[in-house]
Design a protein around this motif. Structure first.
Motif, PDB file in Angstrom:
ATOM      1  N   VAL A  94       1.119  -1.214   0.068  1.00 29.76           N
ATOM      2  CA  VAL A  94       0.085  -0.027   0.087  1.00 29.76           C
ATOM      3  C   VAL A  94       0.818   1.251  -0.166  1.00 29.76           C
ATOM      4  CG1 VAL A  94      -1.771   1.424   1.371  1.00 29.76           C
ATOM      5  CG2 VAL A  94      -1.898  -1.192   1.253  1.00 29.76           C
ATOM      6  N   VAL A  95       0.612   2.307  -0.880  1.00 29.22           N
ATOM      7  CA  VAL A  95       1.278   3.497  -1.149  1.00 29.22           C
ATOM      8  C   VAL A  95       0.227   4.550  -0.762  1.00 29.22           C
ATOM      9  CG1 VAL A  95       2.972   5.055  -2.390  1.00 29.22           C
ATOM     10  CG2 VAL A  95       3.292   2.478  -2.338  1.00 29.22           C
ATOM     11  N   ALA A  96       0.582   5.617  -0.075  1.00 37.06           N
ATOM     12  CA  ALA A  96      -0.332   6.658  -0.109  1.00 37.06           C
ATOM     13  C   ALA A  96       0.192   8.013  -0.149  1.00 37.06           C
ATOM     14  CB  ALA A  96      -0.985   6.747   1.319  1.00 37.06           C
ATOM     15  N   VAL A  97      -0.146   8.958  -0.957  1.00 43.17           N
ATOM     16  CA  VAL A  97       0.438  10.025  -1.006  1.00 43.17           C
ATOM     17  C   VAL A  97      -1.019  11.216  -0.929  1.00 43.17           C
ATOM     18  CG1 VAL A  97      -0.141  10.139  -3.681  1.00 43.17           C
ATOM     19  CG2 VAL A  97       1.622  11.792  -2.878  1.00 43.17           C
ATOM     20  N   GLY A  98      -0.690  12.108  -0.075  1.00 41.59           N
ATOM     21  CA  GLY A  98      -1.780  13.209   0.155  1.00 41.59           C
ATOM     22  C   GLY A  98      -1.661  13.553   1.721  1.00 41.59           C
TER      23      GLY A  98
END
Ligand SMILES: [Fe+2]
Length: 386
Positions: A94-98
Motif C-alpha cells: 500500500v502506498v499513499a500520497v496526500g
C-alpha cells in the motif's frame, strides 16, 4: 520525567528532501511489492501527483491500482470501500500520497489486509494483531505527521465521534517526506496544518510521556514552525519555508508518535466530531488556552517553548516567561489567519456541555496531560475559548 524508561519507535526508513518522492518506485520494489494499492488525495489529481506516482511504480514493474475516493476526515464507511477495493485487487503493498486523511485511510487499509474483521474492531490501543502488507506513506501537507505515528483517526457518523486506532503495527515501513509536494498547498490549509503540527510539538514536549528523545524533536519542531510557518502561508512558493515546515511536521510527528498529545487534542476532538470543524483549526482554537492551563505544571518547559518561538525570555521570571508561550501561539495563529474564538466557527454557549462530555471521554489523552483536569476545569477552558 528524567530517567523514565521510554521506547522510541519510527518507521524503518525515512527518506527526506526535495525530490524524495521520486524514489517511490525503487522503494516499492525493495519492499517486494508487485501489486500496489495506491491511495491518492483527490485534491492532488489536478496537479498530477498521483499519476506521477503511478508512472514511477510502473517503471519498476509494480502493477498499480489508483484509489482517489478519499474522504476528508475519513469515515468508517469510506474505509470499508477502500479496503474492499484493496482486497479485490489482491495488493501486496500500500502506498499513499496526500494529506492526513489519505494517510489515515492507507493505515486502515493496510492493517485490514492481514487482520480479520472490520476497522471498528481495532479502535483503541494495541488491538491490531499483526502488521499488514508493507506500506509507504508520502505526506503532501505539513501538519499531521501521520507518516510517522502509530495513530490514525476515523469519523463514526452514528455517534458523531472520531475514534482512534493506536498500534505500532500501523507505523509504515517507509516514510517519504518531500517538500516539493507541499508547494501547491493553499494558504488556509498550510496555516491549519501548521498549527496542528505546533500543537503536536507543544503537547508532546510537555506530555507526561515526554522523554529526552522526544524533547529533541519536539523543541526543534517548535523552532522550525516559529521560523517558517508565516512565510509558508504568505508565500507558498518559498522552498526554504516549505522545507522547514515539512521537517517540522515530521519531527512533531516523531514526538507525538512516542510521547502522545494531551489537553489540546482532547478538547479539540469533540469540535471536529460534533461540529465538523477541521482538525488543525480545532486544535489552533484551543492551543493557547490549553497551554495557559498547563503552564503551571512545568514553567521551564513552557518558557523554552516561548523561546523556541522567538520570544525573548531573558530577564523574565519563570512564570512570566512561561506565559509568553501561549501568547506567541496566539499571535502566530492570528498572523496566519486562523479564527481566534470558537464563536467565530459557529460554537455557542449551549454547545459547551456536549463538548465537555466529549472531551472528558478522551481518557487516552488525559493520561498524558501534565496537569490534572476536572470536568469543571475543561468547562472553564472552553468558556475562555468561546
Ligand atoms: Fe493533530
Amino acid at each position: 520525567m528524567a530517567g523514565r524508561v521510554a521506547t522510541f519507535r519510527v518507521p524503518a526508513q525515512i527518506t527526506c528532501g526535495c525530490g524524495a518522492a521520486e524514489t517511490v518506485g525503487t522503494e516499492a520494489k525493495r519492499l517486494g511489492g508487485t501489486r500496489c494499492f495506491l491511495i491518492g488525495d483527490p485534491n492532488l489529481v489536478k496537479v498530477g501527483v498521483p499519476e506521477r506516482m503511478v508512472a514511477l511504480l510502473k517503471a519498476e514493474g509494480v502493477e498499480t491500482r489508483l484509489w482517489t475516493d478519499v474522504e476528508p476526515e475519513p469515515s468508517v464507511q469510506s474505509i470499508e470501500g477502500a479496503a474492499a477495493a484493496a482486497r479485490e485487487f489482491r495488493c501486496d503493498l500500500v502506498v499513499a500520497v496526500g494529506g492526513g486523511s489519505a494517510l489515515d485511510t492507507a493505515k486502515a487499509v493496510t492493517l485490514l489486509t492481514r487482520n480479520p474483521g472490520a476497522l471498528e474492531d481495532y479502535f483503541g490501543i494495541g488491538l491490531v494483531k499483526q502488521r499488514g502488507v508493507p506500506s509507504i506513506l508520502i505526506p503532501t501537507t505539513s501538519g499531521t505527521g501521520a507518516e510517522i505515528t502509530p495513530n490514525s483517526l476515523f469519523y463514526v457518523p452514528a455517534i458523531k465521534e472520531k475514534k482512534a486506532v493506536v498500534s505500532p503495527h500501523t507505523i509504515p515501513d517507509v516514510a517519504i517526506i518531500d517538500p516539493l509536494l507541499t508547494l501547491s498547498v493553499p494558504p488556509k490549509v498550510t496555516a491549519a496544518t501548521g498549527m496542528d503540527a505546533l500543537s503536536h510539538a507543544v503537547e508532546s514536549y510537555t506530555s507526561l510521556n515526554a522523554s529526552p528523545m522526544t524533547d529533541l524533536y519536539a523543541l526543534e519542531a517548535i523552532r522550525l514552525i516559529g521560523a517558517h510557518l508565516r512565510t509558508a502561508v504568505a508565500n507558498g512558493g518559498d522552498l526554504a519555508a516549505r522545507d522547514g515546515m515539512a521537517r517540522a511536521s515530521f519531527y512533531a510527528g516523531i514526538a507525538i508518535g512516542n510521547a502522545g498529545t494531551n489537553i489540546v487534542h482532547a478538547l479539540a476532538y469533540p469540535l471536529q466530531g460534533q461540529h465538523r470543524i477541521t482538525h488543525g483549526v480545532a486544535n489552533s482554537l484551543l492551543l493557547p488556552y490549553g497551554m495557559e492551563f498547563n503552564a503551571l505544571s512545568n514553567l521551564c518547559k513552557f518558557a523554552a517553548v516561548a523561546e523556541a518561538l522567538g520570544e525573548p525570555i531573558a530577564g523574565f521570571s519563570p512564570r512570566a516567561a512561561a506565559a509568553k508561550s501561549a501568547e506567541a501561539c496566539r499571535l502566530l495563529s492570528l498572523d496566519v489567519g486562523i479564527p481566534q474564538r470558537m464563536r467565530e466557527v459557529g460554537i455557542k454557549q449551549e454547545h459547551l456541555a456536549d463538548l465537555v462530555d466529549g472531551a472528558m471521554k478522551m481518557t487516552r489523552l488525559w493520561a498524558n496531560n501534565p496537569r490534572q483536569v476536572s470536568t469543571e476545569d475543561a468547562r472553564a477552558i472552553l468558556e475562555k475559548a468561546l
